[in-house]
Design an enzyme around this catalytic site. Structure first.
Site, PDB file in Angstrom:
ATOM      1  N   LYS A   1       0.871  -1.183   0.000  1.00  0.00           N
ATOM      2  CA  LYS A   1       0.000   0.000   0.000  1.00  0.00           C
ATOM      3  C   LYS A   1       0.903   1.226   0.000  1.00  0.00           C
ATOM      4  CE  LYS A   1      -3.968   1.968   2.513  1.00  0.00           C
ATOM      5  NZ  LYS A   1      -4.882   1.797   3.656  1.00  0.00           N
TER       6      LYS A   1
ATOM      7  N   SER B   1     -10.029  -0.470   6.829  1.00  0.00           N
ATOM      8  CA  SER B   1      -9.392  -0.308   5.518  1.00  0.00           C
ATOM      9  C   SER B   1      -8.684  -1.533   4.976  1.00  0.00           C
ATOM     10  CB  SER B   1      -8.407   0.868   5.554  1.00  0.00           C
ATOM     11  OG  SER B   1      -9.114   2.079   5.433  1.00  0.00           O
TER      12      SER B   1
ATOM     13  N   SER C   1      -9.788   1.691   2.514  1.00  0.00           N
ATOM     14  CA  SER C   1      -8.879   2.413   1.654  1.00  0.00           C
ATOM     15  C   SER C   1      -7.812   1.543   0.995  1.00  0.00           C
ATOM     16  CB  SER C   1      -8.193   3.508   2.458  1.00  0.00           C
ATOM     17  OG  SER C   1      -7.370   2.948   3.453  1.00  0.00           O
TER      18      SER C   1
END
Lengths: 488, 486
Positions: B79, B178, B154
């Site tokens: 990420k 997330s 996310s």
């Protein structure tokens, strides 16, 4: 009635002291002054994305030590908070500080004025926080507003600070001066801060208000910043107090604001617009756990505390019979106090030691711009030896001044100086009588006056005799013999 | 089967048996990326050069049989909110476009030490603000199961990349859900460890008291491997915990006999998609058959969780994001006339809409006069929410809930309505406020063939309990083995 009799002055001080730890408060960067810009930095103290603070335990040690020396209660549980505001010297746009759970609270310290009167001043709290970086404005006019570029040096960012907040207990600029001197002495005694105002390791803001005597409610307070020496603190307070009194007399309302002291103009100026009602949006720092301080840890640090300035001063008064003022001056710093004690012990003449140190030695150091007594060539042993020479009448006090001058410059042994310069006092009665006779013969008119009853003229004669002997004649003997010869 | 389709375990076996080399896996993975990422758009940056260097190092280790771990030579996607020295790390934020951190996050150091290979940086909602990855400043990511739909967020890029076989495993980060929510929407195994289990050093902070990095994998067993390598106390993170890390995979179980599984009543409510409810019921039946004991429990303060979260998280975020001011790094408007103007213009241009919304919200709740009413009160309720869980875990070992109330939604469907979007995380927020470990594992599909996930929760540092329960489920079912057809 003068204004000073009409209005009571109320002052509280906030002192920021940089703690002399090896590394910064939340990272491993060196805590040192004077390095090339932005060399003592890392992702942490630069506040780079993803970095996290790690608390330096040495900061806790120093803060607890200072807190104890200031008679504070140490909090078993304390925490850090974020103080949010934007400024380019603050890379995270928040300062990690302590808001409602500081490490130390409710202390006091005692100040002693020149008259030897003691006064106790309250300390509200001591808390730990990080320092900001330093801005350098490239400007032709000297005005920040005209700066074409501003540079930031983050070396100072993250240097540990202890903020010490006093109660509004001071009633004059002199109180404030003595308070600052006392705080400085304590921080230096405990070796937690270098307290160097020039390097910015000790900074002070003052909250100043006035109120009519007898009124309990505090007046509107004005915060004064930017005072970079103890003397400036005194001057700024005096200026501000006068300004407020004049306003009060003219019926003008004093507004709560922050003002900057301009040492050059010797005035305070409003920081209009810049300040306003700042909302720092304090909240607990989620990156750091609650700080627990055990009773055991506090006790260990308590045991490390040295004899503190006031305790030492009181001991000097009782042990050496010094006046309170002398004791205060001599205990302002440990090396000075140690120096005095050595000389006093070696010479067994504490008062004489104190006089020479406070008078000649400190004056000489001041003149030479020397702040470190340990670097002075006149060691305690040499000074004591010189005092011994005065005591056993080898030299007079006056001659001693010459010897001291030489000793300060060369570091030579006082006996050697006396010998080489032929400064040994003349105690031979015959030799002195010869000089006296010579002076009497040279001044018949004055002799006549003295014999006629004008005894004051004796001084002139003594002076002439001393001069004739090049200062070497023993003053007591001169006096005795002269009196005998003139029959007074 | 292609190499890119395999699990860490399978590839590790093949690597140690010298049947394949790390480079072969990487070739296969990048071939897959080249083939499908123009549709999925999971990667913000493909770090080919770095990856092949790391693969070479891994090969060397395997050849010499030195320092070989289960992750040696395994391609892992990251990420884009974890700092990797010298490699652009942007948080999918325009503000940080091109920003190259001068240091590496602890988790990435650990993975490097284990011999892993970093394939690239994965898309996310800007600063991790969002549940759909639509808030990325650069482009949205598409759900591999239906390209018109969101992958969740996310960590949408991290979920989509694993789901579409564009990496063998990935790292995500979870603040309010997330990792878990996108894992659910993309049918992967996503784990948010206990707060403090994994170092946050080098993770660009969203909400410091909630953020946690975790693995996203194809199986529970792979997840156990990943967590073992990234977990542990870190001297650079004072909130990381010095609590013993079990050898998760070695200790993992496949049976759940006698395991007490709690169903919180408050999590089985109206408004949950019908098929999601049915999938939960089916999962409960699986556990019953496996010998688990099902217990009804109550978490009385559940209703307040979303409200509490949207006070605490934006408050911390508003402060954490204050450093993006154009002074040291990132976007700066050079046309600004003075300092204040520079701050204003840089932040106005650099931040996206949702980011601005959260900064304003957070600033508001911390303001003097509102702090007591919002932030302080929220912290009190947060303590009550945690207490609810503490009580529940006196009665049960595991809590089972849906991960998200619905399956994936269409791109654009909720982006105009932040409140509806916030409800995607309604089931993941409360356990996160309590700092609990939680995993989402695949447990079915709806009528549109969109994945459904269930959330398994345990008490703090009870990760092994979750691995055991989740592993037993994956032994008994094959939902996790299904892959999207793209």
């Amino acid at each position: 009635m003068s204004l000073k009799e009409k209005y009571e002055i109320v002052i509280g001080l906030e002192v920021h002291a940089e703690l002399n730890t090896k590394t910064k408060i939340f990272c491993g960067c060196k805590n040192e002054f004077g390095a090339e810009a932005n060399t003592y930095v890392c992702p942490n103290c630069l506040g780079l994305p993803g970095s996290l603070p790690v608390f330096n335990k040495q900061v806790l040690h120093h803060a607890v030590k200072a807190g104890l020396a200031l008679n504070c209660t140490i909090a078993h549980k304390s925490k850090f908070d974020r103080k949010n505001y934007y400024y380019p010297d603050l890379p995270k746009a928040y300062q990690i500080s302590q808001f409602d759970m500081p490490i130390a609270v409710k202390g006091y310290l005692d100040i002693v004025n020149k008259q030897g009167e003691k006064k106790r001043l309250g300390i509200t709290r001591l808390h730990m926080e990080e320092d900001a970086g330093k801005l350098i404005h490239l400007t032709k006019t000297g005005q920040i507003a005209d700066a074409e570029e501003s540079l930031v040096d983050y070396n100072r960012g993250g240097v540990p600070l202890a903020e010490i907040v006093s109660e509004p207990d001071m009633r004059s600029s002199e109180d404030a001066y003595l308070y600052l001197s006392a705080v400085k002495a304590i921080l230096k005694y405990t070796n937690v801060s270098d307290c160097n105002m020039e390097e910015g390791s000790l900074r002070c803001d003052a909250n100043i208000s006035i109120r009519p005597f007898g009124q309990e409610k505090l007046g509107v307070k004005v915060e004064v910043k930017n005072m970079n020496s103890f003397n400036n603190v005194r001057k700024a307070i005096d200026y501000e107090v006068e300004r407020q009194m004049q306003m009060a007399e003219a019926g003008e309302a004093i507004i709560q604001e922050t003002r900057l002291w301009d040492a050059g103009k010797a005035k305070t100026f409003s920081m209009r617009g810049k300040e306003g009602a700042h909302d720092y949006r304090y909240f607990p720092e989620p990156d750091l756990p609650i700080l627990e301080t055990s009773a055991e840890y506090i006790n260990t640090i308590k045991a490390e505390l040295p004899e503190l300035p006031l305790q030492k001063a009181e001991r000097f008064i009782s042990q050496y019979g010094l006046p309170a003022y002398d004791a205060g001056v001599l205990t302002s710093e440990i090396p000075l106090a140690d120096y005095f004690e050595k000389v006093a012990k070696l010479s067994a003449e504490p008062k004489l030691s104190s006089n020479w140190i406070m008078g000649d030695l400190l004056a000489k150091m001041n003149e030479a711009g020397e702040a470190d007594i340990e670097k002075v060539k006149v060691t305690p042993e040499k000074l004591a030896k010189m005092l011994g020479l005065i005591k056993n009448a080898t030299i007079s006090g006056k001659i001693a001044k010459t010897v001291f001058e030489d000793m300060y410059a060369t570091g030579n042994d006082p006996e050697q100086i006396v010998k080489e310069k032929g400064l040994v006092q003349i105690t031979d009665t015959k030799a002195i009588e010869e000089v006296i006779d010579k002076v009497i013969a040279a001044n018949p008119a004055i002799v006549a006056e003295i014999k006629g009853g004008k005894v004051q003229a004796m001084g002139f004669m003594t002076g002439q005799i001393m001069k004739e002997s090049k200062g070497k004649a023993n003053p007591q003997l001169v006096n005795e013999l002269l009196k005998k010869k003139l029959g007074v | 089967m292609e190499l890119y389709q395999q699990t860490i375990e399978e590839l590790h076996k093949a690597l140690t048996e010298k049947k394949i080399k790390p480079k072969d896996i990487l070739d296969s993975v990048y071939q897959r990326v080249d083939a499908v990422d123009h549709k999925v758009k999971a990667y913000l940056l493909v770090t080919k050069e770095l990856a092949y260097t790391m693969a070479a190092t891994a090969e060397d280790r395997l050849m010499k049989n030195e320092n070989v771990t289960e992750l040696t030579g395994i391609p892992i996607g990251l990420k884009d909110n974890m700092c990797l020295e010298g490699v652009p790390t942007t948080c999918a934020a325009k503000m940080l476009a091109g920003y190259r951190p001068p240091y590496t996050a602890t988790v990435l150091k650990k993975l490097t030490a284990a011999g892993a290979v970093f394939t690239g940086k994965l898309n996310m909602d800007e600063y991790a603000f969002g549940s759909s990855t639509e808030n990325s400043s650069f482009f949205p990511t598409h759900n591999p199961w239906d390209l018109e739909r969101v992958p969740g967020g996310s960590s949408g890029g991290s979920a989509a990349a694993v789901s579409a076989d564009m990496c063998i495993a990935s790292l995500g980060s979870d603040t309010g859900g997330s990792i878990k929510q996108p894992a659910s929407l993309c049918s992967v195994t996503g784990f948010k460890p206990t707060y403090g289990r994994v170092s946050r050093y080098g993770l660009i902070a969203f909400a410091s008291s909630l953020d946690q990095i975790g693995p996203m994998t194809k199986t529970v067993r792979d997840n156990a491997i990943m967590l073992k390598h990234i977990a542990g106390a870190d001297e650079n993170d004072s909130t990381s915990a010095a609590i013993n890390i079990p050898n998760y995979l070695k200790d993992i179980k496949t049976d759940v006999k006698g395991l007490r599984i709690g169903l919180p009543e408050e999590y089985f409510i109206d408004g949950i998609q019908k098929e999601v409810k049915e999938a939960m019921q089916a999962a409960i039946e699986v556990y019953k058959k496996l010998g688990a004991q099902i217990v009804k429990v109550n978490l009385l303060h559940t209703d307040y969780a979303v409200d509490v979260y949207y006070v605490v998280a934006p408050a911390e975020a508003s402060s954490n994001l204050a450093r993006f001011d154009g002074v040291q790094y990132g976007l700066r408007d050079t046309a600004a006339q003075n300092m204040i103007d520079m701050y204003k213009r840089s932040r106005q241009q650099g931040f996206g809409k949702e980011t601005k919304r959260r900064i304003m919200l957070g600033t508001y709740v911390l303001s003097s006069g509102y702090y007591e009413a919002y932030y302080k009160k929220a912290q009190k309720v947060r303590a009550l929410i945690k207490q609810d869980f503490d009580e529940a875990f006196k009665k049960v070992d595991i809590l089972l809930t849906p991960t998200s109330p619905t399956t994936s939604f269409k791109i654009g469907e909720k982006s105009g309505d932040p409140l509806t979007m916030y409800l995607s995380d309604i089931f993941t927020i409360a356990p996160n406020l309590a700092g609990l470990p939680g995993m989402s594992i695949p447990c079915g599909f709806d009528e549109k063939n969109l994945p459904i996930g269930m959330q398994l929760l345990a008490k703090p540092f009870g990760e092994q309990d979750i691995f055991n329960a989740a592993n037993a489920f994956q032994y008994a079912t094959d939902w996790h083995t299904r892959r999207p057809k793209i």
